[in-house]
Motif scaffolding. Structure first.
Motif, short mmCIF file in Angstrom:
data_model
loop_
_atom_site.label_atom_id
_atom_site.label_comp_id
_atom_site.label_asym_id
_atom_site.label_seq_id
_atom_site.Cartn_x
_atom_site.Cartn_y
_atom_site.Cartn_z
N ALA A 144 -6.21 -12.15 19.25
CA ALA A 144 -5.43 -11.33 20.17
C ALA A 144 -4.06 -10.96 19.61
CB ALA A 144 -5.27 -12.06 21.50
N ASN A 145 -3.44 -11.89 18.90
CA ASN A 145 -2.10 -11.63 18.38
C ASN A 145 -2.07 -11.36 16.87
OD1 ASN A 145 -0.84 -12.05 20.92
ND2 ASN A 145 -0.98 -14.26 20.60
N MET A 146 -3.25 -11.05 16.32
CA MET A 146 -3.28 -10.83 14.88
C MET A 146 -2.60 -9.50 14.53
SD MET A 146 -6.37 -11.62 12.28
CE MET A 146 -7.44 -10.31 12.84
N TYR A 147 -1.92 -9.48 13.41
CA TYR A 147 -1.14 -8.30 13.01
C TYR A 147 -1.95 -7.36 12.12
CZ TYR A 147 2.21 -5.59 10.27
OH TYR A 147 2.87 -4.59 9.64
N ALA A 148 -2.63 -7.92 11.12
CA ALA A 148 -3.34 -7.06 10.18
C ALA A 148 -4.43 -7.85 9.45
CB ALA A 148 -2.38 -6.47 9.15
N VAL A 149 -5.35 -7.13 8.87
CA VAL A 149 -6.37 -7.70 8.00
C VAL A 149 -6.29 -7.00 6.65
CG1 VAL A 149 -8.84 -8.01 7.58
CG2 VAL A 149 -7.89 -8.38 9.87
N GLY A 150 -6.32 -7.78 5.61
CA GLY A 150 -6.22 -7.21 4.29
C GLY A 150 -7.39 -7.61 3.40
N TRP A 151 -7.57 -6.85 2.34
CA TRP A 151 -8.55 -7.17 1.30
C TRP A 151 -7.80 -7.45 0.01
CZ3 TRP A 151 -13.69 -8.06 1.36
CH2 TRP A 151 -14.42 -7.68 2.49
N PHE A 152 -8.27 -8.47 -0.69
CA PHE A 152 -7.71 -8.86 -1.98
C PHE A 152 -8.87 -9.05 -2.95
CE2 PHE A 152 -3.34 -10.03 -0.75
CZ PHE A 152 -3.46 -9.99 0.63
N ARG A 153 -8.55 -9.14 -4.24
CA ARG A 153 -9.59 -9.46 -5.21
C ARG A 153 -9.02 -10.36 -6.29
NH1 ARG A 153 -10.81 -3.75 -8.41
NH2 ARG A 153 -9.01 -3.81 -9.84
N VAL A 182 -10.03 -12.12 -10.24
CA VAL A 182 -10.84 -12.34 -11.43
C VAL A 182 -10.59 -13.78 -11.88
CG1 VAL A 182 -11.21 -11.67 -13.83
CG2 VAL A 182 -10.72 -9.92 -12.11
N PRO A 183 -11.63 -14.51 -12.32
CA PRO A 183 -11.42 -15.89 -12.77
C PRO A 183 -10.29 -16.02 -13.77
CG PRO A 183 -13.75 -15.41 -12.68
CD PRO A 183 -13.04 -14.12 -12.39
N GLY A 184 -9.40 -16.96 -13.53
CA GLY A 184 -8.30 -17.20 -14.44
C GLY A 184 -7.08 -16.34 -14.18
N GLU A 185 -7.18 -15.45 -13.18
CA GLU A 185 -6.05 -14.59 -12.86
C GLU A 185 -5.65 -14.76 -11.40
OE1 GLU A 185 -7.47 -11.09 -15.99
OE2 GLU A 185 -6.72 -10.56 -14.01
N GLY A 186 -4.53 -14.16 -11.04
CA GLY A 186 -4.06 -14.25 -9.67
C GLY A 186 -4.84 -13.35 -8.73
N ARG A 187 -4.59 -13.53 -7.45
CA ARG A 187 -5.26 -12.75 -6.42
C ARG A 187 -4.46 -11.47 -6.19
NH1 ARG A 187 -7.60 -16.14 -1.50
NH2 ARG A 187 -8.50 -17.17 -3.35
N ASP A 188 -5.09 -10.32 -6.32
CA ASP A 188 -4.42 -9.02 -6.21
C ASP A 188 -4.69 -8.36 -4.87
OD1 ASP A 188 -5.23 -8.31 -9.65
OD2 ASP A 188 -3.39 -9.17 -8.83
N PHE A 189 -3.66 -7.80 -4.29
CA PHE A 189 -3.78 -7.05 -3.06
C PHE A 189 -4.52 -5.74 -3.31
CE2 PHE A 189 -2.75 -5.41 1.02
CZ PHE A 189 -2.38 -4.07 0.83
#
Length: 118
Positions: free
Chosen positions: A29-38, A40-47
């Motif tokens: 009910a109070n959620m602001y947004a939903v996002g997708w990220f991706r 790759v093994p050994g790397e950071g999570r990208d927006f």
């Protein structure tokens, strides 16, 4: 508590399209947004992109360049990510996440694997 479950990942060839879906449930009910990220093994999570949970505002990472489209299906309580003209470098685990405010993402799904072959 909010639960997010991704689906739709697959092995596809370069140039193909794929639709990922994020099923959202729980106390939204109070959620602001939903996002997708991706990630790759050994790397950071990208927006990748996000969409307001109650509005229509969307925001994309610059590198998306029109190839991906985020949308929300209120009847199904899902947030979808349409991936078009896929490239080998799009190979990654794709995650969806829920944000209760603008401070960051509070809840994460388990991810779905997208593999793009040459």
């Amino acid at each position: 508590q909010v639960e997010l479950v991704e689906s739709g990942g697959a092995l596809v060839q370069s140039g193909a399209s794929l639709k990922l879906s994020c099923a959202v449930s729980g106390h939204t009910a109070n959620m602001y947004a939903v996002g997708w990220f991706r990630q790759v093994p050994g790397e950071g999570r990208d927006f990748v992109a996000n969409i307001e949970w109650r509005g229509r505002y969307t925001y994309y990472a610059d590198w998306v360049k029109g190839r991906f489209t985020i949308s929300r299906d209120d009847a199904k309580s899902t947030v979808d990510l349409q991936l078009d003209n896929l490239k080998t470098e799009d190979t990654a685990v794709y995650y969806c996440a829920g944000a209760m405010n603008t401070d960051g993402y509070d809840y994460w799904g388990q991810g779905t694997q997208v593999t793009v072959s040459p």
